[in-house]
Write a protein that holds these residues in place. Sequence first.
Motif, PDB file in Angstrom:
ATOM      1  N   ARG A   4       0.843  -1.208   0.000  1.00  0.00           N
ATOM      2  CA  ARG A   4       0.000   0.000   0.000  1.00  0.00           C
ATOM      3  C   ARG A   4       0.876   1.256   0.000  1.00  0.00           C
ATOM      4  O   ARG A   4       2.060   1.181   0.272  1.00  0.00           O
ATOM      5  N   GLN A   5       0.262   2.394  -0.301  1.00  0.00           N
ATOM      6  CA  GLN A   5       0.981   3.681  -0.366  1.00  0.00           C
ATOM      7  C   GLN A   5       2.238   3.583  -1.232  1.00  0.00           C
ATOM      8  O   GLN A   5       3.295   4.081  -0.870  1.00  0.00           O
ATOM      9  N   GLY A  35      -5.373   6.548  -3.134  1.00  0.00           N
ATOM     10  CA  GLY A  35      -5.074   5.148  -2.862  1.00  0.00           C
ATOM     11  C   GLY A  35      -4.008   4.708  -3.847  1.00  0.00           C
ATOM     12  O   GLY A  35      -4.122   5.028  -5.039  1.00  0.00           O
ATOM     13  N   HIS A  40     -10.491   1.062  -1.582  1.00  0.00           N
ATOM     14  CA  HIS A  40     -10.756   1.027  -0.145  1.00  0.00           C
ATOM     15  C   HIS A  40      -9.981   2.137   0.559  1.00  0.00           C
ATOM     16  O   HIS A  40     -10.523   2.864   1.416  1.00  0.00           O
ATOM     17  N   ASP A  41      -8.720   2.297   0.196  1.00  0.00           N
ATOM     18  CA  ASP A  41      -7.900   3.342   0.823  1.00  0.00           C
ATOM     19  C   ASP A  41      -8.434   4.735   0.509  1.00  0.00           C
ATOM     20  O   ASP A  41      -8.479   5.605   1.388  1.00  0.00           O
ATOM     21  N   SER A  64     -11.624   5.234   2.464  1.00  0.00           N
ATOM     22  CA  SER A  64     -11.308   5.409   3.892  1.00  0.00           C
ATOM     23  C   SER A  64     -10.820   6.829   4.155  1.00  0.00           C
ATOM     24  O   SER A  64     -11.168   7.444   5.166  1.00  0.00           O
ATOM     25  N   LEU A 117      -5.116  -4.710   4.469  1.00  0.00           N
ATOM     26  CA  LEU A 117      -5.887  -3.563   4.948  1.00  0.00           C
ATOM     27  C   LEU A 117      -5.990  -3.549   6.474  1.00  0.00           C
ATOM     28  O   LEU A 117      -6.415  -2.550   7.054  1.00  0.00           O
TER      29      LEU A 117
END
Lengths: 238, 238, 238, 238, 238, 238
Positions: free
Chosen positions: E18-19, E26, E138-139, E142, E236
Motif C-alpha cells: 500500500r501507499q 489510494g 478502499h484506501d 477510507s 488492509l
Amino acid sequence: MRPSARTADALRPIRITRQYTRHAEGSVLIEFGDTKVICTASVEESVPPFLKGKGEGWVTAEYGMLPRATNTRSRREAASGKQTGRTQEIQRLIGRSLRAVTDLSALGERQITIDCDVIQADGGTRCASITGGFIALHDALSALVTAGKLPALPIKDFVAAVSVGIYQGQAVLDLDYPEDSGCETDMNVVMTGSGRFVEVQGTAEGEPFSRDEMNALLDLADAGIRQLIDFQRKALGV
Amino acid sequence: MRPSARTADALRPIRITRQYTRHAEGSVLIEFGDTKVICTASVEESVPPFLKGKGEGWVTAEYGMLPRATNTRSRREAASGKQTGRTQEIQRLIGRSLRAVTDLSALGERQITIDCDVIQADGGTRCASITGGFIALHDALSALVTAGKLPALPIKDFVAAVSVGIYQGQAVLDLDYPEDSGCETDMNVVMTGSGRFVEVQGTAEGEPFSRDEMNALLDLADAGIRQLIDFQRKALGV
Amino acid sequence: MRPSARTADALRPIRITRQYTRHAEGSVLIEFGDTKVICTASVEESVPPFLKGKGEGWVTAEYGMLPRATNTRSRREAASGKQTGRTQEIQRLIGRSLRAVTDLSALGERQITIDCDVIQADGGTRCASITGGFIALHDALSALVTAGKLPALPIKDFVAAVSVGIYQGQAVLDLDYPEDSGCETDMNVVMTGSGRFVEVQGTAEGEPFSRDEMNALLDLADAGIRQLIDFQRKALGV
Amino acid sequence: MRPSARTADALRPIRITRQYTRHAEGSVLIEFGDTKVICTASVEESVPPFLKGKGEGWVTAEYGMLPRATNTRSRREAASGKQTGRTQEIQRLIGRSLRAVTDLSALGERQITIDCDVIQADGGTRCASITGGFIALHDALSALVTAGKLPALPIKDFVAAVSVGIYQGQAVLDLDYPEDSGCETDMNVVMTGSGRFVEVQGTAEGEPFSRDEMNALLDLADAGIRQLIDFQRKALGV
Amino acid sequence: MRPSARTADALRPIRITRQYTRHAEGSVLIEFGDTKVICTASVEESVPPFLKGKGEGWVTAEYGMLPRATNTRSRREAASGKQTGRTQEIQRLIGRSLRAVTDLSALGERQITIDCDVIQADGGTRCASITGGFIALHDALSALVTAGKLPALPIKDFVAAVSVGIYQGQAVLDLDYPEDSGCETDMNVVMTGSGRFVEVQGTAEGEPFSRDEMNALLDLADAGIRQLIDFQRKALGV
Amino acid sequence: MRPSARTADALRPIRITRQYTRHAEGSVLIEFGDTKVICTASVEESVPPFLKGKGEGWVTAEYGMLPRATNTRSRREAASGKQTGRTQEIQRLIGRSLRAVTDLSALGERQITIDCDVIQADGGTRCASITGGFIALHDALSALVTAGKLPALPIKDFVAAVSVGIYQGQAVLDLDYPEDSGCETDMNVVMTGSGRFVEVQGTAEGEPFSRDEMNALLDLADAGIRQLIDFQRKALGV
C-alpha cells in the motif's frame, strides 16, 4: 447593384503570378480580386497503389485555408485532426477537374500533386484553385518536357472555373464573399478551352431555381471562363 | 566560406510587410532571405477555460508549413490527422516567447492567436515566426488601443529570435537551410529589446559543443537580435 | 531557503536500480528524490524505413507518465488518442541526447527503443529519463556485446541531464516540483562525460534572464551532471 | 442497349416501404431496383449550437454503407476511424436537399436527423437516399403534427433525386452500377414537386460534355423525378 | 506438471504494497508472482454527465501496460492513438467489478478513477488489477471517511479475481503466461467476500469445454479467491 | 410474468433468411423477435500479416448498429471516429465463437470476414449475430467447396448463442430489451452442436449471483441453444 459595383457579367481583377515560390515544379499565386490562392505542383516519380504497374500517371489535389484567411478565424484543420467535409469536397473537385484535361497515360507512372492554399478568401476559392492549379500543373509538366522526361506536354485542353449565382434576383458572374453568402443560388462551373463542361455544380441555397435561371447562369459562366482561359494563355505565353 | 557567401555575423536580407492580408487584426509577411512566413494575429473576446474569470488574457500560437514550402513535398498535417512533434515544439516556443513580453493581466479576458504559416522555407522558420509574430501581435494590440478597448499597449518589451550554429568549425549567424542541415550545433535564441533571454535552445546535431563555443554563439545571437529589433522598430515606426 | 532545505548546489538523493523489470534488455528504475522513472531499452533487429540499407542503427525514445504520477490526475494519453506537445518534446529530447553518445554506425542495422515511464513525478522527469535511459541503453548494448552480436560497446561517452533554475532570485540545482512551478527561469542541461553540451534549453517562465544568470546556471549544471555521471559509473561498475 | 435492357428513359422498379423499423419517428426502406437504402428520421428537441435561441429548426443527414453492400467488401468507416470524402459529400447533399423543402422556422427549435444506410448498392444510392429520406422526414414531421407539437406540416414542397448520364453515347435515366461505372458523364439532379432544381451536379468522368448533352440529361431527369414524386405521393397517400 | 512446478490449486506468491506512490488517494503495487500492477485511486468531486444531479457517485477504471512489460515490446497506445479492444475490455471489466461492491448512492456525487498500469506482465494482469484496485479504492474511500466527507465506508463487500484454466487436460489455478498462452480454456472469475459471482468469463481457446470442466474451474476459482480476499484483509488490517 | 408474456424457457420467434443481400458470399437476415441483424460473410484470398505463409486461414468479425436501431438515436461510430468499447468486445466475441468451430488449417490462406449489422435492436444482438453469422459463414464456405476451392467444408461443429438472466428473481431465456435493461444478472452463452461451451460471460448488473443461480442459467441456455441449432439446421437444410 452588386456590392462591388461590378456589372452582372464582370469578373473581378484577375492576377496570375508564376514562379511565386521557389521549390515547387510549378508555383502560382492566383488572385480573383481579394481571393488569393497559392497553387503549387509537385512531381513524384511514383503512383498510388491502385495504379502501380499500369503505366499511367495520376493528378491529385489538396486544399487548405490559412486559419485567418477569412473574416473570422477558423480552426486549423491540422490541429483539429481532420479535414472538414467542405475541404474534402473541394479538393476532390480540383483533382477531377485537372485530370479531365491531362493525358494520364502519356504522363507515365508519375503523380502530380496540386496544393491549393488560400491565404486570403473573398469567395470563389475553389474556382481560383482550379484556374491557378492548371497553370501550376502546366508549368510542372513543361519542366518534365524540358528535362527530357516526357516527349510532349500531356495536356489535352485548358480548364478554368468560375462561380455564378442568382443574387437579388439577378444572375451574376464571379461571386465575391458578400454575394456568395447572400445569394439564392450558387453554381460552380468548370469548363475546358473547347467550351465543354467538366463539372457543373448548382445549389439552391434559398429558393430552388428554374431551368431558365440555370440557362442564364450557364451563359454567364461560359463567357467568364473564356476570359479566364485568355488570362491563362497570356500568363503562360502560349 | 558560407554557402551564401555571407560573413559569419551577417543576417540575411530582412523584409517585413505589414497589413499583408486583409482580415486579421495583425497581418505580417516576414522574410529572412528566402524564408517567408505569414504571421497573423486574431483577437478573440474570451479566454481558454483555465483562465476563465481570472481577469487575465492569453497569447497563443499555431504554426504550419505549406506542403511544398520545402524542397521535397511534405505531407499535409491536416490530411495525416495530426501535427508532428516538430510543429508542436515550434508553436509552443512561439507562444511562450510572445507571452514573455505581453502584460497578460493588462490584456483583460481576451485571447490573441498568432498563426505563423510558412509559405517558403530556407531555414530559421521558427525565428522568423517569433520576429514577425511580434509585429502582428503589436498591430492587433494597437488596434485594441485605438478602438478604446485597452487604455494602453500591454507590451512590456520587444522580442525577436535568431538561429546561430557551428558550421564547418565556425560560429555563424542566421543559418539558411544548407547550413542548418549541415551544421554541428544549432542554437535558437529568443531575446528581448533589453538584451535578456527568453529562450535559449542549443542542440548538438553532431559533436557536443563546449562552453566556449556556446559563448561565441550567444555573442553572435545577441548582435543579430539587436539588428532584428531595429528592423521591427522601423517597420512599426516606433 | 529551498522548500526541501537543500543547499543551492545540492542534488536530491539519487538511486539507480538496474534489472528492475524482467523482460527488457535494459531495465532501470531511476529516482531523483521523489521523481521515479522506469527506463527500459528494447532491441529490435531492424531500423526505421529512412535508414534501411545504410548499415547504421538508431536510438529512439518514448515518454509517458502514469495518470496519477502527479498531484492531480491527468488524462491518460492513450484514452485521449494523442500525445501532448509536452510529451513529444520530451521524447524527442531524450532520443537526441542518447544518440549523441552512441556510435550509430557501429551499432549495425538495429534500433534501440528507450521507454521512459514516470511512475511518480516531482520535477525533473526528463532529466531523470535521460540519466536513467543511458544506463538502460548501456545494459542493452552490453548484452549485445556479450551475445557476440557486437564486437565492442558502441558508446562514445557518458551522458546525463539535470535541471537548474532561478528560484526566488537564486540559482539552484535539480529543481523539485515546488521549485519548478514557482521559478523564474528553468533550464535543462544535457552534458557528456567530457563536459561538453548536448542540449541546453533555457526558458524564462517569468522575467527574462540575463547572460550572467545564464552563466551561473550553467556552472551549477556542470557540477551537478559530473556527480550524476559518477552515480552512473558506480551503478554500472565501470 | 442498356445492360438492364431498359429503355433510355425508364426508371428501375421503385419500391417504398414505410415503418420499416420500429424505433424511429420515420423509417423507410427505399429500393431503386437492386439499390436498397434504409432511411430513418430521428427527432431531437434541441438544435446545434449555431442555431441556439434563434427559434429555428434544422434538418441534417448522415450516410453510410454496410461494408458488403457492394460487390467487393469495403472497409468499415467506423473501424478506419473516419468517413471518406465521398461519404461526406453525399451526406451534405442529402441534408441540403431536404432542408430546401422544409420550413425551418416553422419547425421550432428541433433537429431532425435523417440516417441513410445502404444495405445493398447498385448505383444511385445518394438519389435513393434523398427520395426515401423525404418520406422518412415527412413521416416524422407528421407525427409531430399528430402529437400536437406542430400546428401544421412544415414542408414546402416534395423533393426527389435521380441520376442521369451519357452511357455509350446515349443519355439514359437512373443509372445502375454497370452504367455508372462505365459512363462518360454522370449527373445527379435534385428537383422539387414544382419542377425547380435544388441541386444539379454533373461530372465528366471521361470526355467533357456539351451544353446540348447537358440539356438532354436535364430533360430525362425532369421526367424521371416527376415519376419518383408520384411514387412518393402514392406511398404517403397524399 | 505446471511450468512453475506449482500444484494445480496453488496461487503464485501474492504481495500487496500500500501507499506505493505518493500523490494518489489510494496507491497499491500488487504482485501475482512476476505480474506487477500499480493500482491508484483518484477522487474527483464531480460525476460524469449522465449522473449529474442524481446524487449518486461513480467508480470507473482505466488500464494500461508499459510497452516493455511484456517479452516483446508492444506499441505504446498513446503513440498509436487508440486503445486496443483488449485494453477496453479489461478496463470495462475492472470498473464493473469494483462498482458491484460499492454503494454508489452512499458515495455522493463523486467519481473514483482506478488506474491499473502493468509494469511487468506474466499472465493474470486483469485479475491482479481487480484485486489490487479494490485495495486502492478502499484506501481512497477510507480517506474520505477520515476527512469527514463520508459518514461511513460505502463498500458493501470485498471483491477479488483470479484466472483458472484447463492446461494440458488439468484444471489449474492462477495461470502464468506460459500456461495462459498454452491453455485450452481460460476463465476469469470475479467473486465477492460472500462467495457470489460478479463476473464469470470463460473462453475456449482451443477445444470447447464441458459443463463438468466448467464446474471444476469454478471450484478452483472459489478457493483461490477466498485466499486472495484473505490477503486483502491482511493488507488492509481489517 | 415476463414483459413479453413468454414462459421463462421460451425463445422469441426466430426467423432466418438466407441470401438476404446479393453481393456477399454468405448473407443472412436473422431475427430474434424484434432484434434484426444482417450477417454477411466475405471471402478474401489472403490472410492478416501474422498468419502469412503459415498455410492457415482466419475468421474475423465486425459489428455495427445503425444509429436508429435503438429507441434513442445513438451516435454513428464512423462520425465519432472510433468504435466504442462495447462494439469492440462484441466483435471480438463473435470472431472467437466462429473460429472455435472452423477448421482454420483446412481453410487455407483465406480470410472470412463476418459483418454483423444490427438494423433493429431489442436485446440479444450479439447472440443473434453469432447464430446468424454461423449461417453466413457456412454459406460462404459451402460456396468455396462448390467452386472446387476447398475439398470439404472446414466446419467442425455448429455454434449458436443465447442470453439468459435473472429477471425479477427468476431465471429466464433470451432476454429482450426490457428484460436486459432491468435484470440483475445477464449471461451470454455460446455453445456448440455437441453441447460444449465456447464462451460463458456472466455479469452481475445488480446483486452478485450465486453458484445455484449460475447453474439454473446454464440449464436454460443449454436448452435454448439446442433449439437455435435446430433452426440453423432447418435453414441450411442439413
